[in-house]
Design an enzyme around this catalytic site. Structure first.
Site, PDB file in Angstrom:
ATOM      1  N   GLY A  13     -39.573  -3.823  40.484  1.00  0.00           N
ATOM      2  CA  GLY A  13     -38.662  -2.540  40.364  1.00  0.00           C
ATOM      3  C   GLY A  13     -39.511  -1.882  40.029  1.00  0.00           C
ATOM      4  N   GLY A  17     -38.422   4.839  36.516  1.00  0.00           N
ATOM      5  CA  GLY A  17     -37.772   4.159  35.093  1.00  0.00           C
ATOM      6  C   GLY A  17     -38.708   3.925  34.936  1.00  0.00           C
ATOM      7  N   TYR A 146     -23.808  -7.391  30.214  1.00  0.00           N
ATOM      8  CA  TYR A 146     -24.948  -7.160  30.334  1.00  0.00           C
ATOM      9  C   TYR A 146     -25.485  -8.305  28.991  1.00  0.00           C
ATOM     10  CZ  TYR A 146     -28.813  -4.636  29.774  1.00  0.00           C
ATOM     11  OH  TYR A 146     -30.435  -3.553  29.816  1.00  0.00           O
TER      12      TYR A 146
HETATM   13  N1  LIG Z   1     -33.098   2.207  30.123  1.00  0.00           N
HETATM   14  C1  LIG Z   1     -32.443   1.985  28.975  1.00  0.00           C
HETATM   15  O1  LIG Z   1     -31.934   2.244  28.308  1.00  0.00           O
HETATM   16  C2  LIG Z   1     -32.769  -0.156  29.318  1.00  0.00           C
HETATM   17  C3  LIG Z   1     -32.829  -0.620  28.324  1.00  0.00           C
HETATM   18  C4  LIG Z   1     -33.401  -1.959  27.823  1.00  0.00           C
HETATM   19  C5  LIG Z   1     -33.714  -2.318  28.677  1.00  0.00           C
HETATM   20  N2  LIG Z   1     -33.891  -1.924  29.641  1.00  0.00           N
HETATM   21  C6  LIG Z   1     -34.690  -2.572  30.805  1.00  0.00           C
HETATM   22  O2  LIG Z   1     -35.309  -2.467  31.471  1.00  0.00           O
HETATM   23  C7  LIG Z   1     -34.793  -2.515  32.860  1.00  0.00           C
HETATM   24  C8  LIG Z   1     -35.210  -1.584  33.652  1.00  0.00           C
HETATM   25  O3  LIG Z   1     -34.665  -0.716  33.381  1.00  0.00           O
HETATM   26  P1  LIG Z   1     -34.597   1.234  34.013  1.00  0.00           P
HETATM   27  O4  LIG Z   1     -34.307   1.585  32.536  1.00  0.00           O
HETATM   28  O5  LIG Z   1     -36.064   1.472  34.332  1.00  0.00           O
HETATM   29  O6  LIG Z   1     -33.554   0.975  34.934  1.00  0.00           O
HETATM   30  P2  LIG Z   1     -33.688   1.550  36.825  1.00  0.00           P
HETATM   31  O7  LIG Z   1     -34.807   2.932  36.564  1.00  0.00           O
HETATM   32  O8  LIG Z   1     -32.640   1.774  37.393  1.00  0.00           O
HETATM   33  O9  LIG Z   1     -35.133   1.319  36.899  1.00  0.00           O
HETATM   34  C9  LIG Z   1     -34.477  -0.813  37.335  1.00  0.00           C
HETATM   35  C10 LIG Z   1     -35.846  -1.167  38.650  1.00  0.00           C
HETATM   36  O10 LIG Z   1     -34.659  -2.312  39.168  1.00  0.00           O
HETATM   37  C11 LIG Z   1     -34.942  -2.377  40.717  1.00  0.00           C
HETATM   38  N3  LIG Z   1     -33.618  -3.520  41.021  1.00  0.00           N
HETATM   39  C12 LIG Z   1     -32.189  -3.057  40.700  1.00  0.00           C
HETATM   40  N4  LIG Z   1     -32.179  -4.701  41.632  1.00  0.00           N
HETATM   41  C13 LIG Z   1     -32.983  -4.678  42.052  1.00  0.00           C
HETATM   42  C14 LIG Z   1     -32.688  -6.612  43.296  1.00  0.00           C
HETATM   43  N5  LIG Z   1     -31.914  -6.884  43.380  1.00  0.00           N
HETATM   44  N6  LIG Z   1     -34.345  -6.585  43.379  1.00  0.00           N
HETATM   45  C15 LIG Z   1     -35.242  -5.992  43.238  1.00  0.00           C
HETATM   46  N7  LIG Z   1     -35.981  -5.036  42.594  1.00  0.00           N
HETATM   47  C16 LIG Z   1     -34.387  -4.388  41.620  1.00  0.00           C
HETATM   48  C17 LIG Z   1     -34.568  -1.037  41.163  1.00  0.00           C
HETATM   49  O11 LIG Z   1     -35.379  -1.510  42.013  1.00  0.00           O
HETATM   50  P3  LIG Z   1     -34.854  -0.508  44.376  1.00  0.00           P
HETATM   51  O12 LIG Z   1     -32.953  -0.199  43.270  1.00  0.00           O
HETATM   52  O13 LIG Z   1     -36.057   0.157  43.681  1.00  0.00           O
HETATM   53  O14 LIG Z   1     -34.916  -1.955  44.664  1.00  0.00           O
HETATM   54  C18 LIG Z   1     -35.361  -0.794  40.243  1.00  0.00           C
HETATM   55  O15 LIG Z   1     -36.808  -0.699  39.986  1.00  0.00           O
HETATM   56  C19 LIG Z   1     -34.209  -3.684  33.229  1.00  0.00           C
HETATM   57  O16 LIG Z   1     -34.097  -4.673  33.013  1.00  0.00           O
HETATM   58  C20 LIG Z   1     -33.056  -2.871  32.235  1.00  0.00           C
HETATM   59  O17 LIG Z   1     -32.090  -4.191  32.108  1.00  0.00           O
HETATM   60  C21 LIG Z   1     -33.614  -0.527  30.194  1.00  0.00           C
END
Ligand SMILES: NC(=O)c1ccc[n+]([C@@H]2O[C@H](COP(=O)([O-])OP(=O)(O)OC[C@H]3O[C@@H](n4cnc5c(N)ncnc54)[C@H](OP(=O)(O)O)[C@@H]3O)[C@@H](O)[C@H]2O)c1
Length: 271
Positions: A13, A17, A146
């Site tokens: 991913g 982000g 979640y």
């Molecule tokens: N943002 C927050 O507030 C927050 C807080 C705590 C933890 N997190 C965690 O941080 C991680 C990243 O989140 P983010 O905030 O950076 O979100 P994001 O910007 O939406 O990025 C999510 C990434 O996951 C990839 N992805 C989604 N479904 C996938 C699949 N089936 N196979 C492979 N890749 C997949 C997407 O890639 P493509 O769409 O290009 O395939 C994208 O690169 C997640 O695990 C989330 O739970 C986020």
């Protein structure tokens, strides 16, 4: 020359982000970095080779591992970052939606790890870093599924760390609070919106609108990943940012009733 040069990292991913910031930070720290996206990426992170992989597809995961191994001969670090969100009342989501969430956020992690562990074990070293959340420490309303999947990730990661330490492989979880990404916009809408949750939904959306502009930057999470990847003695958990540290401390040391009241107040729920 960096002490990490010659080391290979895979970040799932990495198209946006936290994953994108992490892939860039690891490349800057000297790792040879492969990032993944489900789509062919035209503008990946700086210094990162992007490969296509959907973590819900076992064959795609196996192909990814063999591509990386054929290019570098080793995988030193795996960062399981790919993830999606489900925000809403627990009963508003269908079982199919919850299964799809687990397929990415937990089974996707397990697929990646199962595919990479044999080569790490053979070499007798490796690091695995899973991106968790404070919602893996504290269950919160309107994030039941979640919270469940991030709690599962915590349990799985800690068990695995005990098992693979014998092979000089360590597993850490990074625990951010709110991070400024498109994560909330990518969140999946419930299959059946129930009007009984309209007021609660409005409160939750107001909370998100309030905290997201002030949320932590993805680069802060990336720094924590680099630390976990390079610490001589990696910790099992790394909280990121003030909010996550406070939540983690309160959860462990505040009386349960006080914690319950504080959390309900934050979510604008009657106490
Ligand atoms: N943002 C927050 O507030 C927050 C807080 C705590 C933890 N997190 C965690 O941080 C991680 C990243 O989140 P983010 O905030 O950076 O979100 P994001 O910007 O939406 O990025 C999510 C990434 O996951 C990839 N992805 C989604 N479904 C996938 C699949 N089936 N196979 C492979 N890749 C997949 C997407 O890639 P493509 O769409 O290009 O395939 C994208 O690169 C997640 O695990 C989330 O739970 C986020």
């Amino acid at each position: 020359m960096s002490m990490n040069s010659g080391k290979t990292a895979v970040v799932t991913g990495a198209s946006s982000g936290i994953g994108r910031a992490t892939a860039e930070a690891l490349a800057q720290a000297g790792f040879t970095v492969f990032g993944t996206s489900r789509r062919k990426a035209s503008n990946g992170p700086d210094g990162v080779t992007m490969l296509v992989c959907d973590v819900t597809d076992g064959e795609a995961v196996a192909a990814l591992v063999s591509t990386v191994l054929s290019r570098t001969g080793r995988i030193d670090l795996l960062v399981n970052n790919a993830g999606v969100g489900l925000l809403g009342g627990a009963e508003e989501f269908s079982i199919a939606q919850v299964q799809a969430l687990f397929d990415v956020n937990l089974f996707g992690v397990i697929r990646m790890i199962n595919a990479m562990l044999p080569s790490m074990r053979r070499r007798g070293e490796g690091r695995i870093i899973n991106i968790g959340s404070v919602l893996g420490l504290v269950p919160a309303p309107y994030s039941a599924h979640y919270s469940a999947v991030k709690h599962a990730l915590e349990g799985y990661s800690e068990s695995l760390d005990h098992e693979v330490r014998a092979f000089n492989i360590r597993v850490s979880v990074i625990e951010p609070a709110f991070v400024r990404t498109v994560f909330d916009q990518n969140g999946i809408e419930p299959d059946s919106l129930l009007k009984e949750y309209d007021q609660a939904r409005a409160g939750f959306k107001a909370l998100l609108a309030d905290v997201m502009p002030k949320a932590d930057r993805p680069e802060m999470v990336a720094d924590a990943v680099v630390k976990a990847a390079t610490d001589a003695r990696p910790r099992r958990r790394y909280t990121v940012g003030k909010a996550a540290r406070q939540v983690s401390l309160l959860r462990r040391f505040a009386p349960a009733e006080m914690f319950d009241k504080t959390l309900r107040k934050q979510f604008r729920l009657p106490i």
